[in-house]
Motif scaffolding. Structure first.
Motif, short mmCIF file in Angstrom:
data_model
loop_
_atom_site.label_atom_id
_atom_site.label_comp_id
_atom_site.label_asym_id
_atom_site.label_seq_id
_atom_site.Cartn_x
_atom_site.Cartn_y
_atom_site.Cartn_z
N GLU A 431 40.41 36.29 -21.04
CA GLU A 431 38.95 36.42 -21.18
C GLU A 431 38.28 35.26 -20.45
N PHE A 432 37.14 35.55 -19.83
CA PHE A 432 36.42 34.48 -19.12
C PHE A 432 34.93 34.78 -19.04
N ILE A 433 34.14 33.75 -18.68
CA ILE A 433 32.74 33.94 -18.28
C ILE A 433 32.56 33.17 -16.97
N TYR A 434 31.80 33.78 -16.03
CA TYR A 434 31.55 33.05 -14.78
C TYR A 434 30.71 31.82 -15.08
N LEU A 435 31.04 30.71 -14.45
CA LEU A 435 30.31 29.47 -14.68
C LEU A 435 28.84 29.61 -14.30
N ASP A 436 28.57 30.30 -13.19
CA ASP A 436 27.16 30.43 -12.80
C ASP A 436 26.40 31.36 -13.75
N HIS A 437 27.08 32.36 -14.31
CA HIS A 437 26.42 33.19 -15.32
C HIS A 437 26.10 32.36 -16.56
N PHE A 438 27.02 31.47 -16.88
CA PHE A 438 26.82 30.61 -18.05
C PHE A 438 25.59 29.73 -17.83
N PHE A 439 25.52 29.05 -16.69
CA PHE A 439 24.42 28.10 -16.48
C PHE A 439 23.10 28.82 -16.19
N ASN A 440 23.15 29.90 -15.39
CA ASN A 440 21.91 30.67 -15.17
C ASN A 440 21.46 31.36 -16.46
N GLY A 441 22.46 31.73 -17.28
CA GLY A 441 22.15 32.33 -18.58
C GLY A 441 21.39 31.35 -19.46
N LEU A 442 21.75 30.09 -19.36
CA LEU A 442 21.07 29.05 -20.13
C LEU A 442 19.60 28.96 -19.72
N GLN A 443 19.35 28.98 -18.43
CA GLN A 443 17.96 28.97 -17.92
C GLN A 443 17.23 30.23 -18.39
N THR A 444 17.94 31.35 -18.37
CA THR A 444 17.33 32.63 -18.74
C THR A 444 16.92 32.64 -20.21
N VAL A 445 17.80 32.12 -21.06
CA VAL A 445 17.50 32.10 -22.49
C VAL A 445 16.26 31.24 -22.76
N ALA A 446 16.22 30.07 -22.13
CA ALA A 446 15.06 29.19 -22.32
C ALA A 446 13.78 29.89 -21.83
N GLU A 447 13.87 30.52 -20.67
CA GLU A 447 12.71 31.24 -20.12
C GLU A 447 12.31 32.41 -21.02
N PHE A 448 13.31 33.05 -21.61
CA PHE A 448 13.03 34.17 -22.52
C PHE A 448 12.18 33.71 -23.70
N TYR A 449 12.46 32.54 -24.23
CA TYR A 449 11.66 32.03 -25.35
C TYR A 449 10.21 31.86 -24.89
N ASP A 450 10.02 31.29 -23.71
CA ASP A 450 8.68 31.09 -23.15
C ASP A 450 7.97 32.43 -22.92
N GLN A 451 8.68 33.35 -22.25
CA GLN A 451 8.11 34.66 -21.92
C GLN A 451 7.72 35.43 -23.17
N LEU A 452 8.57 35.34 -24.16
CA LEU A 452 8.29 36.09 -25.39
C LEU A 452 7.03 35.55 -26.05
N ALA A 453 6.88 34.22 -26.07
CA ALA A 453 5.69 33.60 -26.66
C ALA A 453 4.44 34.07 -25.91
N GLN A 454 4.50 34.05 -24.58
CA GLN A 454 3.34 34.46 -23.78
C GLN A 454 2.99 35.92 -24.01
N ARG A 455 3.97 36.80 -23.92
CA ARG A 455 3.71 38.23 -24.07
C ARG A 455 3.21 38.55 -25.47
N TRP A 456 3.75 37.81 -26.42
CA TRP A 456 3.36 38.01 -27.81
C TRP A 456 1.87 37.72 -27.97
N MET A 457 1.44 36.59 -27.38
CA MET A 457 0.04 36.19 -27.47
C MET A 457 -0.84 37.23 -26.80
N THR A 458 -0.46 37.65 -25.61
CA THR A 458 -1.23 38.65 -24.86
C THR A 458 -1.40 39.92 -25.67
N ILE A 459 -0.29 40.39 -26.19
CA ILE A 459 -0.34 41.64 -26.95
C ILE A 459 -1.19 41.45 -28.21
#
Lengths: 468, 468
Positions: A431-459
Motif C-alpha cells: 500500500e502507498f500514497i504518492y508523496l505529491d498527492h500527500f503534500f498537495n492534498g494538505l494544501q487542498t484540505v486547508a483550502e477546502f476549509y477556507d472555501q467552505l467558510a466563504q461559500r457558507w457565508m455567501t449562501i
C-alpha cells in the motif's frame, strides 16, 4: 488561501513525514484480537497529536470495541465541519509480498509506502496538520471543526452507529468531510460522490464429527469442500449475474445522464486489466467496467478454507469447510435483507448431505450525494487550487459505513475529499500514497476549509435554506 | 504355537506398551519439513529396537528423502518373509480436537490413543516383538525374516520404488506381510485382499498480480476462489460420477461373485452414517456403500485455501486460490494417466479469466491379491488362533503404494494382516488401536510366522509350483 499558510505547509514537509511514519509504525489491525493493545496505542498517539495541533476537548472515547479519538476547535459563527477518519488498518498478510515492511513508512520512487499510508492514516493526518497550520499561522480556523477518528472501519464499524447516537450533541455539525477515497487516476483529480454498501457473510459446511481418512471413506461420505464449492459456484450465472432470488429487486434504476457522464471518463479495459495483471476482466453482462465497479451490486468470495493446507499432502476428508463472502450494494438495497436472501438461497442449493450455516457478520447501505451541493463545490474549488486542475466527479465501489450513519443519525451529508489512486494497494501488500498527492492534498484540505467558510457565508447571505 | 511363546507374549504386555509409548512420542510427521529431524530420530530409535530384538544386519539406509530402517534374521531353509511397515505418521492437525496429546500414547477405555497407534507404528511394532519373542524363547524364527520400515508412506512413498530397485538383492523374499489395515469391524476379524490406488494433484487458480480491495475491484476483476469453486463443482455430476472424460475407461468390470460375497457382509448405511456423524451418505449412483468405498474410483478434495482465513473479516479480492485433490483408483487405472486426464479437463472447464495450473504430486496403482494363496490362508488360520473366530475377506478404500512396487520390483505378493478398526481415526484427531486388538494381534503375528512355515513346507512337499 494566505501565502503565509501555504508556505508554512510547505516548510514542514519533513516533520509531517516523520509524524506519519510514527503513525504507520503502530500496527492497529482492528480485525485481529492479538492487535488490541496496538489499536489502543494508536488511539493514544493520535490524541496526543490532536492536542499538539491546538485542538480542544481532546478525548479517547471508549466504545464496545476499539475507541474513538475526538478533538474540536469551536470559535466561529460559520459552519461546523465534522472530519471523519479511521486510524485502524487492514491486516498486512501476505507479509512476504511486501517490498518494505508493512508497518514502516518508507519513501521510495516518489511514494510513501506502508499499511495505512492511503487507507486511512496518511489521509486523516492531513486534516490534523491543516488545522494545526491554521491555528499556528492565524490563531483560528475558518470553520468550526470536530474531528472524529474511529478504530473499527476495517471491520465494518460495528460500534460506530451506537457511538454517533450516544454522542449526537457533541457531534452536531453542518457537514462532514472524509479523506479516504482515491482520485480517478494519478493525473485526474476527482471527487467521489457515491460509494457502494456492503453485506458480509460467513458460510460453513460441515459433514462428519471430525476429519476422516480420504481413502477409507472417500466415495461414500460427503465432502464439505465439494459441497461448499457447489454452493459458491451456484451464486453467479453464466452472465455474471448474482443468482440469489430478489438480489436485484430493490436496485434503483440507473440514471441515463449519470451513465453518459461516467462513460465520458477516460477508460480502457485492456490497460486496466494489464495494470492489475489479470488475463481478462469479467462481470455482469450489459454493463461497462465502470458501471460494474461503481453502480452495480456484486458478490465476492473473500476467503475460503478447508482440509489440509500445509506443505506436502494429507489424504484427509475434512469435516468442515468455510468461506467469507461480501456483497457490495447499491441504493436502495438493505444489507440485512440481502444477507437474509443469500442465507435462504444457500440453504436451498446446498447439498442435503451437509450441514450448512450462514452467519451475517454486518453491513452498511450505499450512499450517494448530489454533486451540486456547496460542500462538494467547495471541495472542487479546493482541489483545483491544490492540484491545478478542475476535478472530475466519480463514484467508488468500496464502502464507508459511516456515510449512512452520518445521514441517519446526524442528518448531514459527507464530502469525500480523498487523495489516493486506484492502484494504491489498499487492503493488499505494498500500500502507498504518492508523496505529491500527500503534500498537495494538505494544501487542498486547508483550502477546502477556507472555501467552505466563504461559500457558507455567501449562501447564508443569500438566504438559501438548503445550504448544500 | 508353543505355550511358552504364548505365555512370553502375555507376560510382557506392560513392557510392550511402554516401548510403543516411546515410539508414539516421536512426532515423525513425514510431510512436514520442520519434522525432518524427528523422522530421523524415529528411524534411529526403531533401529535400536531391532538390534535389541535380536535381528541381524540392522541398518538405517538413506534414501532421497527420509531413511529406511532394515533388519533381518536368516537361518531357515523355509520361506523368506519381507515385513513392510512405515514409521512415519500423518500430521496431527487440528490439534485442539485431540482428547489427549497426539504424541503421547495414552491408555483410555481399553484403547491406546495417539498418532500412529494404528497407522502404522503400533502395528509394525507387533512384528518386532513377535520376532523378539521367538528369538528369546526358541533361539530361532520359523521363517526367515527381513524387516523394512520406511519413513515416507504418508507422503506417497516417493523414494520407495527407487529404494526397492536399488536393494533388490538384499530384499529378495518369497512373500511380504504388512500390518497396516483394519478389521471389517470391532467384532469381525478380516483379511484385506485389495486396496485402491491413488493419484494426488494440486490445482492453483491465479487472477491478478496480488490481492486487491474487494470493494474497489469487485464485480469486474476475476476472483480465483470463485473460479476454483466452479472447477471443483464441475468434477462430479448429479449422479456422483466423476466427470473427467476417460476417468472410468480402464476400470476393470466388477466380478459378480465378489459383489455377492461383499454384499453378504453385515452392513447398515444408517448406522454407518450415524457413527461418522454425517447427515447422509452419498456417492456414485448404482453402487452400494461398500462398493463405493472399496471397488470404485473416486475424486476427493483434501484441502482448499484462498484469500483471508483469519479471525474477523478482510474485504480482499485474492490473487490466488488453491486446492489439493486425490483420486482413489482401482485396477487397471494408471495414476499418471488419470492425473493427466484431470489436468486436461480442468484446463477445459476453467474460466478463461484466470490462470490455472495443475501439478501431479504422485500416485500408486491399486493392488488386489487372490484369496486362495498360501500366505492369505496362513493369515486366516493365525487370525482364528489370535481372535477365536474365522476371519472374513474384505477390501479397503485406502492405498499402500508399496503393494505395486513389491509386485513389480520383487515379484512378490503381500498379505495384509492388519488389526485396526474402521473408526480408528487414522489421519484424524484421536487415532487409537484397541488394546485387545494390539495384544491379540501380537499372538496372531507370531502364529502367522508358524503357519506360514508349515504351509510352505506342505506346499513345497506337494510340489506345487505356485506356492501362495
Amino acid at each position: 488561501m494566505h501565502k503565509e499558510l501555504v508556505r508554512f505547509l510547505q516548510d514542514n514537509h519533513q516533520r509531517y513525514l516523520a509524524e506519519v511514519g510514527e503513525l504507520i509504525s503502530i500496527p492497529s489491525v482492528s480485525t485481529d484480537p492479538a492487535r488490541k493493545t496496538d489499536v489502543q496505542r494508536c488511539a493514544e498517539w493520535l490524541a496526543g497529536r490532536l492536542c499538539a495541533a491546538g485542538l480542544n476537548g481532546v478525548q479517547i472515547i471508549p466504545t464496545g470495541g476499539h475507541p474513538v479519538v475526538y478533538g474540536e476547535w469551536i470559535g466561529n459563527p460559520g459552519p461546523t465541519l465534522l472530519v471523519y477518519g479511521h486510524y485502524d488498518v487492514q491486516p498486512p498478510e501476505p507479509i512476504e509480498q511486501w517490498t518494505s515492511p508493512p508497518f514502516q513508512a518508507t519513501v521510495r520512487d516518489g511514494r510513501l509506502n506502508g499499511r495505512g499510508t492511503a487507507d486511512d492514516k496518511g489521509q486523516l493526518y492531513l486534516h490534523v496538520k491543516a488545522a494545526e497550520a491554521f491555528l499556528r499561522c492565524r490563531g483560528h480556523l475558518p470553520v468550526n471543526i470536530k474531528m472524529l477518528f474511529e478504530g473499527e472501519e476495517e471491520t465494518g464499524s460495528p460500534h460506530l452507529e451506537a457511538f454517533l447516537q450516544e454522542h449526537r450533541d457533541l457531534l452536531r455539525a453542518d457537514l462532514a468531510v472524509i479523506s479516504d477515497t482515491s482520485f480517478f487516476s494519478r493525473e485526474i483529480p476527482s471527487i467521489c460522490y457515491g460509494l457502494r454498501g456492503i453485506a458480509m457473510v460467513q458460510i460453513e459446511a460441515r459433514a462428519g464429527k471430525h476429519d476422516l481418512h480420504s481413502g477409507v471413506y472417500g466415495g461414500a461420505v460427503p465432502n464439505p469442500i465439494q459441497a461448499l464449492s457447489k454452493i459458491l459456484a451456484g451464486l453467479h450465472d453464466e452472465n455474471g449475474r448474482v443468482t440469489i432470488p430478489g438480489f436485484y429487486e430493490d436496485v434503483r434504476p440507473l440514471d441515463r445522464c449519470e451513465r453518459q457522464e461516467l462513460a465520458s471518463l477516460p477508460w480502457d479495459d485492456q490497460t486496466y486489466a494489464e495494470c492489475l495483471g489479470v488475463r481478462d476482466l469479467c462481470g455482469e453482462a450489459g454493463f461497462t467496467t465502470i458501471e460494474r465497479l461503481w453502480l452495480r451490486p456484486t458478490l465476492e468470495c473473500n476467503g475460503i478454507s478447508g482440509g489440509y493446507q500445509g506443505a506436502g499432502f494429507k489424504s484427509v476428508l475434512p469435516a468442515v469447510a468455510s468461506a467469507k463472502l461480501s456483497m457490495r450494494l447499491v441504493p436502495d438495497q438493505d444489507p440485512a435483507r440481502i444477507a437474509d436472501l443469500l442465507a435462504r438461497y444457500v440453504h436451498a442449493i446446498a447439498p442435503k448431505t451437509v450441514h450448512v450455516s450462514v452467519h451475517y457478520v454486518g453491513g452498511a447501505r450505499a450512499a450517494v450525494t448530489p454533486i451540486h451541493t456547496a460542500g462538494i463545490q467547495a471541495a472542487a474549488a479546493a482541489l483545483e487550487h491544490g492540484f491545478g486542475k478542475k476535478p472530475r466527479f466519480t463514484r467508488d465501489g468500496g464502502t464507508l459505513p459511516v456515510l449512512a450513519y452520518l445521514k441517519d443519525l446526524l442528518g448531514i451529508d459527507a464530502v469525500l475529499l480523498g487523495f489516493g489512486v486506484p492502484d494504491e494497494n489498499a487492503h493488499a501488500p505494498n500500500e502507498f500514497i504518492y508523496l505529491d498527492h500527500f503534500f498537495n492534498g494538505l494544501q487542498t484540505v486547508a483550502e477546502f476549509y477556507d472555501q467552505l467558510a466563504q461559500r457558507w457565508m455567501t449562501i447564508s447571505a443569500g438566504g438559501v435554506s438548503s445550504r448544500y
